[in-house]
Write a protein that holds these residues in place. Structure first.
Motif, PDB file in Angstrom:
ATOM      1  N   PHE A   1      53.167  45.551  37.320  1.00  0.00           N
ATOM      2  CA  PHE A   1      51.815  45.355  37.836  1.00  0.00           C
ATOM      3  C   PHE A   1      51.750  43.924  38.355  1.00  0.00           C
ATOM      4  CE2 PHE A   1      47.671  43.412  37.425  1.00  0.00           C
ATOM      5  CZ  PHE A   1      46.919  44.262  38.217  1.00  0.00           C
ATOM      6  N   THR A   2      51.250  43.752  39.575  1.00  0.00           N
ATOM      7  CA  THR A   2      51.217  42.424  40.177  1.00  0.00           C
ATOM      8  C   THR A   2      49.822  41.809  40.060  1.00  0.00           C
ATOM      9  OG1 THR A   2      52.926  43.088  41.754  1.00  0.00           O
ATOM     10  CG2 THR A   2      51.682  41.086  42.255  1.00  0.00           C
ATOM     11  N   PHE A   3      49.757  40.688  39.376  1.00  0.00           N
ATOM     12  CA  PHE A   3      48.508  39.928  39.273  1.00  0.00           C
ATOM     13  C   PHE A   3      48.324  39.144  40.571  1.00  0.00           C
ATOM     14  CE2 PHE A   3      49.839  40.643  34.933  1.00  0.00           C
ATOM     15  CZ  PHE A   3      48.653  40.907  34.266  1.00  0.00           C
ATOM     16  N   ARG A   4      47.180  39.316  41.207  1.00  0.00           N
ATOM     17  CA  ARG A   4      46.895  38.635  42.472  1.00  0.00           C
ATOM     18  C   ARG A   4      45.565  37.890  42.336  1.00  0.00           C
ATOM     19  NH1 ARG A   4      50.237  40.573  46.601  1.00  0.00           N
ATOM     20  NH2 ARG A   4      51.435  42.429  45.995  1.00  0.00           N
ATOM     21  N   TYR A   5      45.659  36.562  42.326  1.00  0.00           N
ATOM     22  CA  TYR A   5      44.478  35.721  42.163  1.00  0.00           C
ATOM     23  C   TYR A   5      44.510  34.597  43.204  1.00  0.00           C
ATOM     24  CZ  TYR A   5      43.239  38.086  37.838  1.00  0.00           C
ATOM     25  OH  TYR A   5      42.850  39.040  36.916  1.00  0.00           O
ATOM     26  N   GLU A   6      43.393  33.916  43.354  1.00  0.00           N
ATOM     27  CA  GLU A   6      43.295  32.867  44.364  1.00  0.00           C
ATOM     28  C   GLU A   6      44.250  31.706  44.091  1.00  0.00           C
ATOM     29  OE1 GLU A   6      39.240  31.673  44.541  1.00  0.00           O
ATOM     30  OE2 GLU A   6      38.509  33.639  45.186  1.00  0.00           O
ATOM     31  N   SER A   7      44.482  31.421  42.824  1.00  0.00           N
ATOM     32  CA  SER A   7      45.314  30.290  42.421  1.00  0.00           C
ATOM     33  C   SER A   7      45.595  30.409  40.928  1.00  0.00           C
ATOM     34  CB  SER A   7      44.590  28.966  42.699  1.00  0.00           C
ATOM     35  OG  SER A   7      43.428  28.868  41.875  1.00  0.00           O
ATOM     36  N   PRO A   8      46.550  29.631  40.395  1.00  0.00           N
ATOM     37  CA  PRO A   8      46.738  29.608  38.945  1.00  0.00           C
ATOM     38  C   PRO A   8      45.459  29.223  38.205  1.00  0.00           C
ATOM     39  CG  PRO A   8      48.629  28.607  40.019  1.00  0.00           C
ATOM     40  CD  PRO A   8      47.603  28.848  41.087  1.00  0.00           C
ATOM     41  N   GLU A   9      44.711  28.284  38.758  1.00  0.00           N
ATOM     42  CA  GLU A   9      43.469  27.843  38.116  1.00  0.00           C
ATOM     43  C   GLU A   9      42.432  28.966  38.097  1.00  0.00           C
ATOM     44  OE1 GLU A   9      45.860  24.483  39.268  1.00  0.00           O
ATOM     45  OE2 GLU A   9      45.139  26.180  40.451  1.00  0.00           O
ATOM     46  N   HIS A  10      42.407  29.766  39.165  1.00  0.00           N
ATOM     47  CA  HIS A  10      41.489  30.908  39.217  1.00  0.00           C
ATOM     48  C   HIS A  10      41.851  31.923  38.139  1.00  0.00           C
ATOM     49  CE1 HIS A  10      40.143  34.797  41.383  1.00  0.00           C
ATOM     50  NE2 HIS A  10      39.120  34.298  40.705  1.00  0.00           N
ATOM     51  N   TRP A  11      43.147  32.231  38.011  1.00  0.00           N
ATOM     52  CA  TRP A  11      43.594  33.161  36.968  1.00  0.00           C
ATOM     53  C   TRP A  11      43.165  32.654  35.597  1.00  0.00           C
ATOM     54  CZ3 TRP A  11      46.101  33.281  32.447  1.00  0.00           C
ATOM     55  CH2 TRP A  11      46.588  34.506  31.975  1.00  0.00           C
ATOM     56  N   LEU A  12      43.412  31.369  35.337  1.00  0.00           N
ATOM     57  CA  LEU A  12      43.076  30.798  34.032  1.00  0.00           C
ATOM     58  C   LEU A  12      41.574  30.872  33.774  1.00  0.00           C
ATOM     59  CD1 LEU A  12      43.867  29.319  31.458  1.00  0.00           C
ATOM     60  CD2 LEU A  12      43.753  27.172  32.736  1.00  0.00           C
ATOM     61  N   GLU A  13      40.777  30.598  34.780  1.00  0.00           N
ATOM     62  CA  GLU A  13      39.326  30.671  34.622  1.00  0.00           C
ATOM     63  C   GLU A  13      38.889  32.075  34.227  1.00  0.00           C
ATOM     64  OE1 GLU A  13      35.216  30.076  37.260  1.00  0.00           O
ATOM     65  OE2 GLU A  13      37.184  29.929  38.205  1.00  0.00           O
ATOM     66  N   VAL A  14      39.422  33.078  34.923  1.00  0.00           N
ATOM     67  CA  VAL A  14      39.046  34.466  34.642  1.00  0.00           C
ATOM     68  C   VAL A  14      39.488  34.872  33.242  1.00  0.00           C
ATOM     69  CG1 VAL A  14      39.441  36.867  35.304  1.00  0.00           C
ATOM     70  CG2 VAL A  14      39.011  35.146  37.069  1.00  0.00           C
TER      71      VAL A  14
END
Length: 271
Positions: free
Chosen positions: A202-215
């Motif tokens: 499963f591929t995680f697709r987020y705006e940035s590493p910081e965005h992933w961490l925030e979510v």
């Protein structure tokens, strides 16, 4: 003399886990994983009219996938708020689904009630793994199928859970949930059953590493509760370690985050 080992208090451990999965809003994370439920229903060759049980269903990824294939689905979880989110999704698609609050280690159904049982990243988190597996087997008829999607120990989420565990250790004696992502453990849990498995991504697709961490800091129970339990210094250290893991795992360019998350897709046939 050997030191006596106290029996695990599964009731207390389960109450703690329930609080973890009630924290944040897993439904926001779960919705992004929908493709996993779709793939799993294809893997078990789900037929229209089949009676289907989704165990530890969260907000209903496998539930909705099975209902879209005209299965007669019962969706269960021990977090009522997540079932409510699944119910909203089913209503929006006009899918007929039964929702019931239930513990994966004590399912309130008669033996052999279902043709198919499913669980995507759910039952793997039961503290008593043997009991969770036994309930899945008990719930399906002979010749019925159990479909599972389980994060692997060495995949991205497996590494994340190990990392979080260094800051917020799990209860002593509880086996790591990612053991469900290994064929060796599945053979122990489902003795006598036919087991077929394959590694999937499963591929995680987020705006940035910081965005992933925030979510994930705000909405994913294990990381949400870990950060909440730490003082500022340790929380900053955990944040730095997670960002480092994300950077090392990232396939994205231009600041975007694209991280492959390995999981084991499993089809078990009850003998």
């Amino acid at each position: 003399m050997p030191v006596a080992t106290l029996p695990l208090d599964y009731t207390a451990i389960k109450q703690r886990q329930q609080a973890v999965w009630s924290a944040g809003d897993y439904a926001l994370i779960g919705t992004t994983l929908q493709i996993v439920g779709e793939r799993l229903c294809e893997a078990v060759d789900l037929c229209a009219g089949s009676s289907v049980l989704d165990v530890a269903a969260g907000n209903g990824n496998a539930t909705l996938a099975a209902a879209r294939r005209f299965g007669r689905v019962t969706s269960t979880d021990y977090v009522r708020a997540l079932l409510d989110r699944g119910k909203e999704r089913a209503a929006a698609e006009r899918l007929a689904v039964s929702f019931q609050e239930a513990d994966a280690e004590a399912l309130p159904f008669a033996d052999g009630s279902f043709d198919v049982a499913l669980s995507t990243f759910g039952v793997m988190f039961t503290p008593n793994q043997e009991k969770g597996a036994a309930e899945l087997v008990r719930g399906v008829r002979r010749g019925g199928r159990i479909g599972l999607a389980n994060w692997t120990p060495d995949g991205f989420i497996g590494q994340l859970l190990k990392l979080v565990g260094r800051y917020a250790p799990p209860p002593a004696g509880v086996k790591p949930p990612t053991l469900w992502g290994t064929t060796a453990r599945l053979e122990e849990l489902f003795t006598g059953c036919e087991i077929n498995s394959s590694l999937q991504t499963f591929t995680f697709r987020y705006e940035s590493p910081e965005h992933w961490l925030e979510v994930f800091r705000n909405y994913y129970g294990p990381t949400n509760r870990a950060f909440a339990a730490l003082d500022m210094e340790k929380a900053a250290a955990l944040e730095a370690d997670i960002l480092d893991l994300l950077e090392k795992s990232n396939w994205g360019r231009g600041g975007n985050l694209i991280v492959p998350g390995e999981y084991l897709e499993v089809v078990i046939t009850r003998s």
